[in-house]
Each structure stands twice: as structure tokens, then as C-alpha cells.
Enzyme design. Structure first.
Site, PDB file in Angstrom:
ATOM      1  N   GLU A 429       0.826  -1.216   0.000  1.00  0.00           N
ATOM      2  CA  GLU A 429       0.000   0.000   0.000  1.00  0.00           C
ATOM      3  C   GLU A 429       0.861   1.267   0.000  1.00  0.00           C
ATOM      4  OE1 GLU A 429      -3.214  -1.012  -0.514  1.00  0.00           O
ATOM      5  OE2 GLU A 429      -2.990   1.067  -1.115  1.00  0.00           O
TER       6      GLU A 429
HETATM    7  C1  LIG Z   1       1.779  -9.825   0.479  1.00  0.00           C
HETATM    8  C2  LIG Z   1       1.678  -8.729  -0.521  1.00  0.00           C
HETATM    9  C3  LIG Z   1       0.417  -8.294  -0.936  1.00  0.00           C
HETATM   10  C4  LIG Z   1       0.308  -7.284  -1.892  1.00  0.00           C
HETATM   11  N1  LIG Z   1      -0.939  -6.921  -2.363  1.00  0.00           N
HETATM   12  C5  LIG Z   1      -1.021  -6.104  -3.454  1.00  0.00           C
HETATM   13  C6  LIG Z   1      -2.275  -5.875  -4.119  1.00  0.00           C
HETATM   14  O1  LIG Z   1      -3.324  -6.378  -3.701  1.00  0.00           O
HETATM   15  N2  LIG Z   1      -2.273  -5.101  -5.235  1.00  0.00           N
HETATM   16  C7  LIG Z   1      -1.140  -4.538  -5.737  1.00  0.00           C
HETATM   17  O2  LIG Z   1      -1.217  -3.861  -6.748  1.00  0.00           O
HETATM   18  N3  LIG Z   1       0.064  -4.717  -5.127  1.00  0.00           N
HETATM   19  C8  LIG Z   1       0.142  -5.495  -4.008  1.00  0.00           C
HETATM   20  N4  LIG Z   1       1.357  -5.713  -3.406  1.00  0.00           N
HETATM   21  C9  LIG Z   1       2.544  -5.035  -3.925  1.00  0.00           C
HETATM   22  C10 LIG Z   1       3.056  -3.962  -2.974  1.00  0.00           C
HETATM   23  O3  LIG Z   1       2.187  -2.872  -2.957  1.00  0.00           O
HETATM   24  C11 LIG Z   1       4.496  -3.629  -3.425  1.00  0.00           C
HETATM   25  O4  LIG Z   1       5.303  -4.729  -3.050  1.00  0.00           O
HETATM   26  C12 LIG Z   1       4.996  -2.334  -2.810  1.00  0.00           C
HETATM   27  O5  LIG Z   1       4.309  -1.234  -3.342  1.00  0.00           O
HETATM   28  C13 LIG Z   1       6.501  -2.125  -3.023  1.00  0.00           C
HETATM   29  O6  LIG Z   1       6.869  -2.335  -4.348  1.00  0.00           O
HETATM   30  P1  LIG Z   1       8.084  -3.315  -4.665  1.00  0.00           P
HETATM   31  O7  LIG Z   1       7.807  -4.605  -3.978  1.00  0.00           O
HETATM   32  O8  LIG Z   1       8.304  -3.371  -6.120  1.00  0.00           O
HETATM   33  O9  LIG Z   1       9.322  -2.665  -3.948  1.00  0.00           O
HETATM   34  P2  LIG Z   1      10.291  -1.558  -4.579  1.00  0.00           P
HETATM   35  O10 LIG Z   1       9.482  -0.490  -5.213  1.00  0.00           O
HETATM   36  O11 LIG Z   1      11.309  -2.255  -5.420  1.00  0.00           O
HETATM   37  O12 LIG Z   1      10.968  -0.968  -3.278  1.00  0.00           O
HETATM   38  C14 LIG Z   1      12.128  -1.521  -2.658  1.00  0.00           C
HETATM   39  C15 LIG Z   1      12.642  -0.532  -1.606  1.00  0.00           C
HETATM   40  O13 LIG Z   1      13.034   0.696  -2.253  1.00  0.00           O
HETATM   41  C16 LIG Z   1      12.336   1.789  -1.697  1.00  0.00           C
HETATM   42  N5  LIG Z   1      11.976   2.719  -2.762  1.00  0.00           N
HETATM   43  C17 LIG Z   1      11.555   2.442  -4.022  1.00  0.00           C
HETATM   44  N6  LIG Z   1      11.296   3.581  -4.677  1.00  0.00           N
HETATM   45  C18 LIG Z   1      11.552   4.598  -3.834  1.00  0.00           C
HETATM   46  C19 LIG Z   1      11.473   6.015  -3.905  1.00  0.00           C
HETATM   47  N7  LIG Z   1      11.038   6.643  -4.997  1.00  0.00           N
HETATM   48  N8  LIG Z   1      11.815   6.743  -2.819  1.00  0.00           N
HETATM   49  C20 LIG Z   1      12.240   6.139  -1.674  1.00  0.00           C
HETATM   50  N9  LIG Z   1      12.331   4.802  -1.549  1.00  0.00           N
HETATM   51  C21 LIG Z   1      11.979   4.048  -2.601  1.00  0.00           C
HETATM   52  C22 LIG Z   1      11.090   1.198  -1.045  1.00  0.00           C
HETATM   53  O14 LIG Z   1      10.616   2.005   0.023  1.00  0.00           O
HETATM   54  C23 LIG Z   1      11.600  -0.151  -0.572  1.00  0.00           C
HETATM   55  O15 LIG Z   1      12.209  -0.021   0.692  1.00  0.00           O
HETATM   56  C24 LIG Z   1       1.487  -6.679  -2.414  1.00  0.00           C
HETATM   57  C25 LIG Z   1       2.741  -7.107  -1.972  1.00  0.00           C
HETATM   58  C26 LIG Z   1       2.846  -8.121  -1.058  1.00  0.00           C
HETATM   59  C27 LIG Z   1       4.227  -8.599  -0.662  1.00  0.00           C
END
Ligand SMILES: Cc1cc2nc3c(=O)[nH]c(=O)nc-3n(C[C@H](O)[C@H](O)[C@H](O)COP(=O)(O)OP(=O)(O)OC[C@H]3O[C@@H](n4cnc5c(N)ncnc54)[C@H](O)[C@@H]3O)c2cc1C
Length: 571
Positions: A429
Site C-alpha cells: 500500500e
Molecule cells: C503480500 C503482498 C500483498 C500485496 N498486495 C497487493 C495488491 O493487492 N495489489 C497490488 O497492486 N500490489 C500489491 N502488493 C505489492 C506492494 O504494494 C508492493 O510490493 C509495494 O508497493 C513495493 O513495491 P516493490 O515490492 O516493487 O518494492 P520496490 O518499489 O522495489 O521498493 C524496494 C525498496 O526501495 C524503496 N523505494 C523504491 N522507490 C523509492 C522512492 N522513490 N523513494 C524512496 N524509496 C523508494 C522502497 O521504500 C523499498 O524499501 C502486495 C505485496 C505483497 C508482498
């Protein structure tokens, strides 16, 4: 493993933090009389304790399972979900014209808290559907609302939220799912979404996916994204061309199927545009803002569960004589001051985060009544509620493991499950880092800074006698003021400490208010009031100064990273 609904605490918050009597004075919320509020809080607690809590362990150990015929939930989940639907629990806060009861969102927040405390993984289906309802209510056409809302509102169908793709996580603008016009007013959807919560399961007859995708020739980035409604089953009863290809193996919330969904493998996935073409981010934000408060609430839910369990364990576990006591008899560990410190910290953190989130939900209700200032305050508080609530969930569940000693590390006590379940909430989220960026990038500047200033003024006016809290408010004002003058890297480097400082300031304010209210609240159990006062004092005297200490880090900016560059870490 017991779970006792916190009805007394919720009633107290409804009166003193949400101030639900003010809401009920408006015609729109006139049904939220004290009797109705009491009955709902009691009934939700019974549902959570009776139907949801007993499934928490099976949800963890068995979990949702992928099969070629679709995802299957463990035994018992279908009956519990039916009880939720048949009890009308999904309809609480939806407008009567869409089949809902029109009650305050803050009351639905308390209900969702109970369900999450009883069974966090399971409660996600109940959390996401109201967000889909709201997105359709605000952005859908009348026909879309007539067609899809009735069964979404009751929960007979569930809603999902589809943003994430392998290359598009925090960077939603990088998504590639395509939508092409089919010529009959509908669209054909093609692409892969990952991590979709309750993207498939056997609890409902249909699933309504809200999917972000790109239309042909759409501009790059978030400006080119549109929102589509994509049902699992079409209205004529035939399956749509969307398939769950796998369910992730996760650290926690095993009762929540986290799905990889493949849309349009056979070029026959039908979807319908919601809102304007390229207006997808705006429409999805309607759902996400709602979900952000509710994810913060998950932190509170799981913190409450961990605290209850730790208190019960600490009363029973006998270990060591009390230091300095004449008797060498071993005592229950709750007799040891450091264990009580941990338990009190757990209580105080949970209470502060709960107060912040209920207060924000109450602002949402006032915004619904047309109060623009309340909407602005809710906008400011949303990143705090999400990030602080979920950080509290992690800290408290970690302390819960600690209170159990070695047994906390052993799965059979359940303390470890809470710790594993809690860990996702700061990530999904919008990660908490993204929440902090939202705070310093967009929210501090709302109304030219006047929204923050009004909040700080309210805290000073009501809690001026709390010296430590006033020092924190001064520090927040100073840091936020300085941030306006520094470059974006400096601001972002200090964003997280500032987010915590402001969250603690709001939590401290609302606890100070509650501590004061205990002096004149004749309706509540005196033991509850004494505990409330103690936890509030602990928070104001011990935890508020910790937050003030974060100012140095918040002010240091990028130079506070000591010229550490991405390359430095290779050393
Ligand atoms: C169990 C689970 C349920 C989920 N449910 C849903 C769902 O129902 N629908 C859906 O669409 N998604 C869902 N997600 C996805 C979730 O919203 C994403 O995993 C989350 O938004 C982070 O994206 P990412 O995993 O690609 O991490 P990344 O974006 O790769 O982030 C990795 C790290 O880098 C940091 N980072 C990245 N960009 C920036 C920035 N611009 N500034 C500062 N820090 C940054 C982040 O804070 C984090 O610490 C779910 C994920 C999980 C694990």
C-alpha cells in the site's frame, strides 16, 4: 491462544477521539446513536472472536492453496465469510442509495480492527472490497454502479486492486498492462499483475478486479494510466480470460492468497473503463487512500493481538525470584519491572496508533459531511496513519516475541505468527518510505503550510500543559519549517524521522486528551480508566521525548548520510 475484543477501548475512542456524537448530530449519520454504536461494537467483537479468531492458526499453517481449478481456502473460511456477509457487516459505511447502512467510516474502522485482530490475513478481503466500492461510487457510471455495486457492497463479490507488475512496484508509472478498445464500448486487457491480494479464492462467486492499464498511445508514466473493471466471471456467467497462475509463498498472512494474475492469454479478457481515460491514478487513489488508513489499522490490530497474548503469557510464566525480595520463590515474569516496561510500551504504542487512525477516520466522516478543513487534515494524516500504524505493529509484535523469551521463537505459541504477519504492513500500500516522501513532498505544503500549522495549533491549545509534548511540537514546527528551504535530497533524507515525530505528536495529543477524559468518564470501568491513564503517561513521559530526539536526524538532511554514495557500499 485467546483473543478478547477491545469493546471498552473502542467505545471510549468513539466518544473522546472520534466524537461520534458530533457526527450523529448530522442527519446523514443520525442512525449512529449510542445504542447502535454499542451494538455494532459488541456484535463485531463477537463475530471476530467467535468466527475469525479460531481460524487464525489454520490460516497460517495451511494457508490458501493454488490448484488448477482455482485457489482454495482452508476449511472453515467459507462459513466464516458467509457469517460476515449474512450479518451485513460489509454494508456498514456505504451510502444507503447503494444498498449500504450509511454509518460513519470511523465505526466501520472499529469493526475492521476486530476482524484484523482476530485474523489479519483473512481480514484483507474485508479491507479491500470497501475500497473498490468507494472507487466505483465516486468514479463509476450509473450503469456500472447499478451492475456491480449491489453484490460488492454486501461482500457477495469481492474487489481487488491491481497495480503491481514485476517491473512496476513503487514506480507504478512503469506498468505495461495494455487495454485496447474492443469496438463495443468494452476493452480487451492483456498483461501480468503480481502480488494481487485475494486475486483468486473460493469464498465468492465472482471477483471484481480493478486494474490499472495503458491505452494505445497513452503518455508515458502515471499520466498515461487508466483504470478498468475486469470481472473474473462475465455477467452472462461465462469465465473471463483472467487466470491465477500462482500463489506466492510468503513470510506471513498465509490466509491471504497473494496471486500472480495473467490477463488476456487468449486475447479475450473483457474490461470496462472506470472514470476518464488516463484518469486511472486519480480513480485508484480513491481506493488507495481508504486502504492506507486500513493498512495502518492492521498494524494496530496485530499489535493488540500480540499485546493480549504477551500479557497472558507473562502472568503464567514463572521465572526467577523478584530482585531484592526477601523470598527466593520464583514469580510470574510480569512481576519483573523490565517485563512490565515491555508490556506497557506495547499498550501505549498500540493505543497511540489506534487513536491516530480513529481520529483520521473521524476526519474522513467530517469530510464526507462537506467539511473541507477535515478533508485537508485527513490528507495530511493519511501517510502518518499508514506508516506509524504499521511501524507500531512491527515493534509491538517484536516485543511480544521478546516477552515470551525462547518460546516466542517457537511457532507453537503464536507470538511468532504475529511478528511474521505484521511485517508486510510497512511494505504494501505504498512502502513507508513512500509515505514519508508523500509527507514532505506533498502534505507539508498543503494550503501553503496552513494545514500543518492548524494541526499543531490544535495540539498546543488542548495539551499546552504537557511539557514534553510541547517540546516535540516545537521541534516538528522547526524541522518542517527548515525543510521548505532545503533541496529535495535533504528533505527526503530527513523525511522518515519527521514522519515519526509528527505521528508521535498526534498520538501524544490524543492520549493526553483521553487521560484527561478519564477524570470525568463515569460510564467506564475504573480499572480500564487507570490503565488508560498509565499508558498515556508512559507515552507522554517516555516515548514523546524519544521522538523529539529524532530532530537531529531529520535536520541533518542528505549531509546526515555522511557523503555515503551508492558506490560507498561496495567498499
Ligand atoms: C503480500 C503482498 C500483498 C500485496 N498486495 C497487493 C495488491 O493487492 N495489489 C497490488 O497492486 N500490489 C500489491 N502488493 C505489492 C506492494 O504494494 C508492493 O510490493 C509495494 O508497493 C513495493 O513495491 P516493490 O515490492 O516493487 O518494492 P520496490 O518499489 O522495489 O521498493 C524496494 C525498496 O526501495 C524503496 N523505494 C523504491 N522507490 C523509492 C522512492 N522513490 N523513494 C524512496 N524509496 C523508494 C522502497 O521504500 C523499498 O524499501 C502486495 C505485496 C505483497 C508482498
Amino acid at each position: 491462544m485467546t483473543y478478547i475484543p477491545v469493546v471498552e477501548e473502542q467505545r471510549f475512542l468513539m466518544r473522546h477521539v472520534v466524537r461520534i456524537d458530533e457526527l450523529a448530530a448530522h442527519e446523514a449519520f443520525a442512525t449512529a446513536s449510542p445504542d447502535v454504536v454499542d451494538a455494532i461494537l459488541q456484535g463485531a467483537g463477537d463475530l471476530a472472536a467467535g468466527e475469525f479468531a479460531p481460524l487464525n492458526r489454520a490460516g497460517d499453517t495451511e494457508g490458501a492453496k493454488w490448484t488448477p481449478a482455482g485457489v482454495r481456502m482452508p476449511d472453515g473460511f467459507r462459513a466464516a465469510y458467509r457469517a460476515y456477509v449474512e450479518g451485513g457487516w460489509g454494508t456498514l459505511a456505504t451510502a444507503p442509495e447503494h444498498g449500504g447502512q450509511g454509518l460513519p467510516f470511523s465505526l466501520a474502522t472499529a469493526v475492521l480492527e476486530d476482524l484484523g485482530t482476530a485474523n489479519m490475513g483473512f481480514s484483507l478481503i474485508m479491507m479491500l472490497t470497501p475500497g473498490a466500492v468507494e472507487a466505483l461510487t465516486v468514479h463509476g457510471t450509473e450503469e456500472q454502479q447499478r451492475t456491480w455495486l449491489p453484490k460488492l457492497v454486501t461482500g457477495e463479490w469481492n474487489g481487488t486492486m491491481n497495480l503491481t507488475e514485476p517491473q512496476a512496484g513503487s514506480d507504478v508509472g512503469a506498468l505495461r498492462t495494455q487495454a485496447t478498445p474492443a469496438g463495443d464500448g468494452s476493452w480487451r486487457i492483456k498483461g501480468t499483475k503480481i502480488f494481487i491480494t485475494f486475486g483468486d479464492h473460493d469464498l465468492t462467486d465472482n471477483i471484481v478486479h480493478l486494474v490499472l492499464a495503458r491505452t494505445p498511445d497513452a503518455p508515458a508514466g502515471t499520466r498515461g494510466i487508466s483504470l478498468f473493471l475486469v470481472p473474473k466471471m462475465r455477467l452472462d456467467g461465462t469465465p473471463n480470460d483472467v487466470r491465477c497462475v500462482s500463489v506466492e509463498h510468503k513470510m506471513g498472512i498465509h490466509a491471504s492468497p497473494t496471486c500472480v494474475l495473467s490477463y488476456g492469454d487468449n486475447d479475450d479478457c473483457h474490461g470496462w473503463l472506470i472514470g476518464a481515460e488516463h484518469g486511472g491514478m486519480r480513480a485508484m487513489f480513491t481506493m488507495m487512500n481508504n486502504a492506507r488508513l486500513n493498512v495502518g489499522l492492521q498494524g494496530v490490530s496485530i499489535a493488540e493481538r500480540a499485546t493480549q497474548q504477551a500479557v497472558a503469557y507473562a502472568r503464567e510464566r514463572i521465572q526467577s525470584a523478584r530482585a531484592g525480595a526477601a523470598s527466593r520463590e520464583p514469580v510470574a515474569i510480569i512481576e519483573h519491572p523490565d517485563v512490565r516496561r515491555m508490556l506497557l510500551r506495547m499498550k501505549a504504542l498500540t493505543m497511540a496508533a489506534r487513536a491516530l487512525i480513529y481520529y483520521a477516520a473521524g476526519q474522513g466522516d467530517r469530510a464526507h459531511l462537506g467539511d473541507g478543513d477535515a478533508q485537508a487534515r485527513l490528507d495530511l494524516l493519511t501517510p502518518l496513519a499508514k506508516a506509524y500504524g504499521t511501524d507500531v505493529g512491527c515493534e509491538v509484535t517484536s516485543l511480544g516475541v521478546q516477552v515470551h523469551g525462547g518460546m516466542g521463537f517457537i511457532e507453537e505459541t503464536g507470538a511468532a505468527q504475529h511478528y511474521r504477519d505484521a511485517r508486510i504492513a510497512p511494505i504494501y500500500e505504498g512502502t513507508n518510505g513512500i509515505q514519508a516522501a508523500d509527507l514532505v513532498g506533498r502534505k507539508l505544503g498543503l494550503g501553503g503550510g496552513s494545514v500543518l500549522a492548524a494541526l499543531l495549533a490544535d495540539i498546543r491549545a488542548e495539551a499546552g500543559g504537557e511539557g514534553a509534548l510541547m517540546a516535540l511540537v516545537d521541534a516538528v514546527e522547526h524541522v518542517a519549517g527548515s525543510m521548505a528551504a532545503v533541496d529535495v535530497d535533504d528533505r527526503l533524507a530527513g523525511s522518515y524521522p519527521l514522519l515519526t515525530m509528527l505521528s508521535v505528536a498526534v498520538g501524544g495529543w490524543l492520549l493526553a486528551r483521553q487521560a484527561k477524559a478519564t477524570e470525568s468518564d463515569g460510564e467506564t470501568d475504573p480499572a480500564f480508566l487507570a490503565m488508560k491513564r498509565a499508558a498515556a503517561r508512559f507515552y507522554l513521559d517516555r516515548m514523546v521525548p524519544e521522538a523529539t530526539g529524532l530532530a537531529a536526524g531529520a535536520m541533518a538532511g542528505a549531509s546526515g548520510l555522511y557523503e555515503v554514495t551508492p558506490e560507498s557500499f561496495a567498499a
